[in-house]
Scaffold this motif. Structure first.
Motif, mmCIF file in Angstrom:
data_model
loop_
_atom_site.group_PDB
_atom_site.id
_atom_site.type_symbol
_atom_site.label_atom_id
_atom_site.label_comp_id
_atom_site.label_asym_id
_atom_site.label_seq_id
_atom_site.Cartn_x
_atom_site.Cartn_y
_atom_site.Cartn_z
ATOM 1 N N PRO A 199 0.822 -1.218 0.000
ATOM 2 C CA PRO A 199 0.000 0.000 0.000
ATOM 3 C C PRO A 199 0.859 1.273 0.000
ATOM 4 C CG PRO A 199 -0.851 -1.582 1.575
ATOM 5 C CD PRO A 199 0.459 -2.142 1.083
ATOM 6 N N GLU A 200 0.269 2.325 -0.556
ATOM 7 C CA GLU A 200 1.001 3.592 -0.747
ATOM 8 C C GLU A 200 1.178 4.306 0.600
ATOM 9 O OE1 GLU A 200 2.478 4.127 -3.328
ATOM 10 O OE2 GLU A 200 2.591 6.211 -3.914
ATOM 11 N N ASN A 201 2.057 3.782 1.419
ATOM 12 C CA ASN A 201 2.274 4.328 2.758
ATOM 13 C C ASN A 201 3.768 4.217 3.051
ATOM 14 O OD1 ASN A 201 2.778 4.113 5.625
ATOM 15 N ND2 ASN A 201 0.567 4.013 5.906
ATOM 16 N N SER A 226 5.946 2.021 -6.202
ATOM 17 C CA SER A 226 5.120 3.111 -5.691
ATOM 18 C C SER A 226 4.859 4.180 -6.764
ATOM 19 C CB SER A 226 5.828 3.755 -4.495
ATOM 20 O OG SER A 226 5.158 4.939 -4.166
ATOM 21 N N SER A 227 3.627 4.707 -6.765
ATOM 22 C CA SER A 227 3.277 5.719 -7.767
ATOM 23 C C SER A 227 3.786 7.107 -7.393
ATOM 24 C CB SER A 227 1.754 5.796 -7.912
ATOM 25 O OG SER A 227 1.242 4.556 -8.259
ATOM 26 N N SER A 228 3.869 7.401 -6.096
ATOM 27 C CA SER A 228 4.242 8.761 -5.719
ATOM 28 C C SER A 228 5.392 8.831 -4.717
ATOM 29 C CB SER A 228 3.029 9.491 -5.132
ATOM 30 O OG SER A 228 2.685 8.904 -3.901
ATOM 31 N N LEU A 229 5.734 7.696 -4.081
ATOM 32 C CA LEU A 229 6.835 7.713 -3.106
ATOM 33 C C LEU A 229 8.109 7.317 -3.833
ATOM 34 C CD1 LEU A 229 4.953 5.591 -0.429
ATOM 35 C CD2 LEU A 229 5.211 8.072 -0.410
ATOM 36 N N MET A 230 9.137 8.125 -3.698
ATOM 37 C CA MET A 230 10.364 7.814 -4.421
ATOM 38 C C MET A 230 11.268 6.967 -3.536
ATOM 39 S SD MET A 230 11.090 11.271 -6.492
ATOM 40 C CE MET A 230 11.453 12.351 -5.148
ATOM 41 N N THR A 231 12.034 6.086 -4.168
ATOM 42 C CA THR A 231 12.918 5.236 -3.363
ATOM 43 C C THR A 231 13.994 6.060 -2.663
ATOM 44 O OG1 THR A 231 14.153 4.685 -5.356
ATOM 45 C CG2 THR A 231 12.560 3.063 -4.608
ATOM 46 N N SER A 232 14.225 7.302 -3.150
ATOM 47 C CA SER A 232 15.195 8.140 -2.427
ATOM 48 C C SER A 232 14.689 8.428 -1.010
ATOM 49 C CB SER A 232 15.441 9.446 -3.187
ATOM 50 O OG SER A 232 14.222 10.099 -3.433
ATOM 51 N N GLU A 233 13.359 8.319 -0.801
ATOM 52 C CA GLU A 233 12.799 8.508 0.546
ATOM 53 C C GLU A 233 12.998 7.251 1.406
ATOM 54 O OE1 GLU A 233 8.828 10.628 0.612
ATOM 55 O OE2 GLU A 233 8.974 10.243 -1.539
ATOM 56 N N ASN A 352 -4.268 8.381 -1.335
ATOM 57 C CA ASN A 352 -2.939 8.277 -0.722
ATOM 58 C C ASN A 352 -1.869 8.938 -1.579
ATOM 59 O OD1 ASN A 352 -3.838 6.899 1.502
ATOM 60 N ND2 ASN A 352 -3.404 4.876 0.668
ATOM 61 N N VAL A 353 -1.986 8.716 -2.891
ATOM 62 C CA VAL A 353 -1.002 9.288 -3.812
ATOM 63 C C VAL A 353 -1.086 10.812 -3.761
ATOM 64 C CG1 VAL A 353 -0.440 9.568 -6.273
ATOM 65 C CG2 VAL A 353 -0.910 7.283 -5.358
ATOM 66 N N GLU A 373 -9.911 16.254 0.463
ATOM 67 C CA GLU A 373 -10.785 16.073 1.632
ATOM 68 C C GLU A 373 -12.157 15.563 1.192
ATOM 69 O OE1 GLU A 373 -9.962 15.900 4.748
ATOM 70 O OE2 GLU A 373 -7.987 16.233 3.869
ATOM 71 N N TRP A 374 -12.661 16.135 0.091
ATOM 72 C CA TRP A 374 -13.960 15.730 -0.450
ATOM 73 C C TRP A 374 -13.950 14.246 -0.856
ATOM 74 C CZ3 TRP A 374 -14.857 14.142 -5.540
ATOM 75 C CH2 TRP A 374 -16.202 13.981 -5.895
ATOM 76 N N LEU A 375 -12.864 13.834 -1.530
ATOM 77 C CA LEU A 375 -12.747 12.435 -1.978
ATOM 78 C C LEU A 375 -12.752 11.482 -0.779
ATOM 79 C CD1 LEU A 375 -12.167 10.463 -4.404
ATOM 80 C CD2 LEU A 375 -9.743 10.748 -3.851
ATOM 81 N N LYS A 376 -11.998 11.880 0.260
ATOM 82 C CA LYS A 376 -11.892 11.003 1.433
ATOM 83 C C LYS A 376 -13.226 10.897 2.157
ATOM 84 C CE LYS A 376 -7.667 12.490 3.159
ATOM 85 N NZ LYS A 376 -6.571 12.472 4.076
#
Ligand SMILES: NC(=O)c1ccc[n+]([C@@H]2O[C@H](COP(=O)([O-])OP(=O)(O)OC[C@H]3O[C@@H](n4cnc5c(N)ncnc54)[C@H](O)[C@@H]3O)[C@@H](O)[C@H]2O)c1
Length: 420
Positions: A199-201, A226-233, A352-353, A373-376
């Motif tokens: 999961p994107e966490n 991961s779609s938005s988390l970079m492996t540099s993180e 999450n992304v 916020e609306w989506l969640k």
């Protein structure tokens, strides 16, 4: 009879699909693939034939220079140099997929499509069950389309077993004595590559990768999807960040593109090796030059802006999902619009992304926070996640009607023949 029920068990999961599954079953049996419980194993076809190799990718010189001049203190932490696995290694050692969800099972299918062993690991037995069904239904078809042969797929919820799956693979479930003839030297070999589809966490991914790194062979590539988390993180949390790389898939096997990006520490040699192997699997890698970092890689970053504005249009009541998608279909000649795509990907994943984009790039907060916020509140919080839960931006019925429409448009001659 008892043997038959063991062998066919995966096919009995969905009675409505029995005929389709039976066809897949027969195709796979024709390839020498055997089924038992949650495992698929390959028989006498093990080493016959393989996909053709394509020429290695050349990288621009400046990219390499940029890469090697980066973060020397991190590179110094690396404990080994990386050397590519041999063909023999890749026959014997599996690709390990961590997370058998929407994307993990699809990535597993692609890597299992050219006789290579694959292990699918997930903590959820349900995810393992449904990914077994998915792979059972689709692997033979994918191989027939690509003129390749399926490799053995092993499903497990035991991490230790997943990381020493070399001994599980090969011929254990081939109903033959082959397991006993497996050379001792290969028995304890773990995967040559891990692809995390968790999961994107960020904290979950970091914890899982740090844990698994201890159990992997030193030379194993660790790839994040991961779609938005970079492996540099993630890199600062690993012992050897040189093995870490981003490989971002786009719902294979339908989409063949994979974006490849350095963790900013990734060993240079991994790029040409991995892109060549991806091409062997029928994928098309797109490489962000080593040394360049981009949240969202190439396409996902552009797609993120499109999703953000679509959600804003919905949240402000400017347009409805069906209208937005109809405009997209008309303008881009696209099969699907952004709302249908977001439902397909999962609205929880979309949220999450987007959350991570906003955290990383504060300038996006102004345009992105309200729609998020609306989506969640309107969807994710109520469990309406799109295709995986039933309702989403479209209701289940609306989506089924759209799917029927796409089918009619793709195969008009079939409709005609049926007198529709
Ligand atoms: N959905 C897409 O279309 C898509 C496309 C490209 C990339 N991605 C990325 O792929 C990743 C996975 O996305 P998804 O849509 O498949 O998510 P998903 O929620 O469908 O699947 C995640 C899986 O991970 C499992 N899991 C959770 N914690 C685990 C752990 N500690 N160990 C092992 N398994 C664990 C869950 O049981 C679940 O089966 C995300 O990073 C996402 O950004 C998704």
């Amino acid at each position: 009879m008892a043997l038959l029920s063991v062998v066919t068990r995966p096919f009995l999961c969905r009675p409505s699909n029995l005929q389709k599954n039976w066809d897949s079953f027969l195709s796979l049996r024709a390839y020498g693939v055997h089924f038992s419980g949650q495992r698929l194993s390959i028989g006498s076809f093990q080493k016959r034939g393989r996909a053709t190799r394509s020429s290695p990718v050349q990288f621009p010189r400046h990219a390499t220079q940029l890469f090697t001049s980066q973060a020397p203190e991190r590179v110094a932490r690396s404990i080994t140099q990386w050397h590519p696995p041999t063909d023999q290694d890749m026959w014997e050692q599996p690709v390990l997929i961590m997370g058998a969800g929407h994307i993990g099972r699809r990535v597993a299918l692609v890597w299992a499509s050219a006789l290579r062993p694959v292990t699918v690991y997930d903590i959820s037995k349900n995810a393992l069950r449904s990914s077994t069904e998915y792979i059972t239904d689709n692997l033979a078809k994918y191989c027939l389309e690509h003129g390749t042969h399926p490799g053995p797929v092993h499903f497990t919820s035991d991490l230790r077993e997943a990381t020493t799956a070399g001994k599980r693979h090969g011929l254990k479930l081939d109903f033959s004595a082959a397991h006993d003839t497996e050379p001792k030297s290969t028995r304890k070999k773990g995967p040559w590559m891990v692809i995390e589809c968790l999961p994107e966490n960020l904290s979950l991914k970091i914890a899982a990768l740090a844990e698994i790194e201890r159990l992997l062979p030193e030379n194993c590539i660790i790839a994040s999807n991961s779609s938005s988390l970079m492996t540099s993180e993630m890199a600062p949390h690993l012992q050897n960040p040189g093995h870490l790389i981003n490989t971002h898939y786009y719902i294979p096997p339908r989409n063949v593109m994979v974006e490849v990006m350095s963790s900013s520490h990734t060993y240079e040699g991994i790029f040409p090796f991995l892109t060549r192997e991806m091409k062997n699997m029928g994928l098309t890698p797109m490489v962000v030059p080593p040394g360049v970092q981009s949240q969202g890689f190439i396409f996902n970053r552009i797609w993120a802006a499109c999703k953000r504005e679509t959600l804003a249009v919905l949240q402000e009541g400017v347009g409805q999902p069906a209208e937005i998608d109809a405009l997209f279909r008309d303008f881009f000649h696209a099969e699907k619009g952004p709302c249908e795509r977001m439902d397909e990907v999962g609205l929880d994943v979309v949220a999450n992304v987007e959350e991570h984009y906003i955290e990383q790039r504060s300038e996006l907060a102004r345009s992105g926070e309200k729609p998020l916020e609306w989506l969640k509140k309107t969807y994710v919080g109520r469990g309406d996640l799109g295709e995986k839960s039933g309702d989403g931006l479209y209701t289940w019925e609306e989506r089924e009607a759209l799917k029927a429409k796409h089918k009619r448009e793709k195969f008009p001659e079939v409709e005609e023949a049926l007198g529709a």
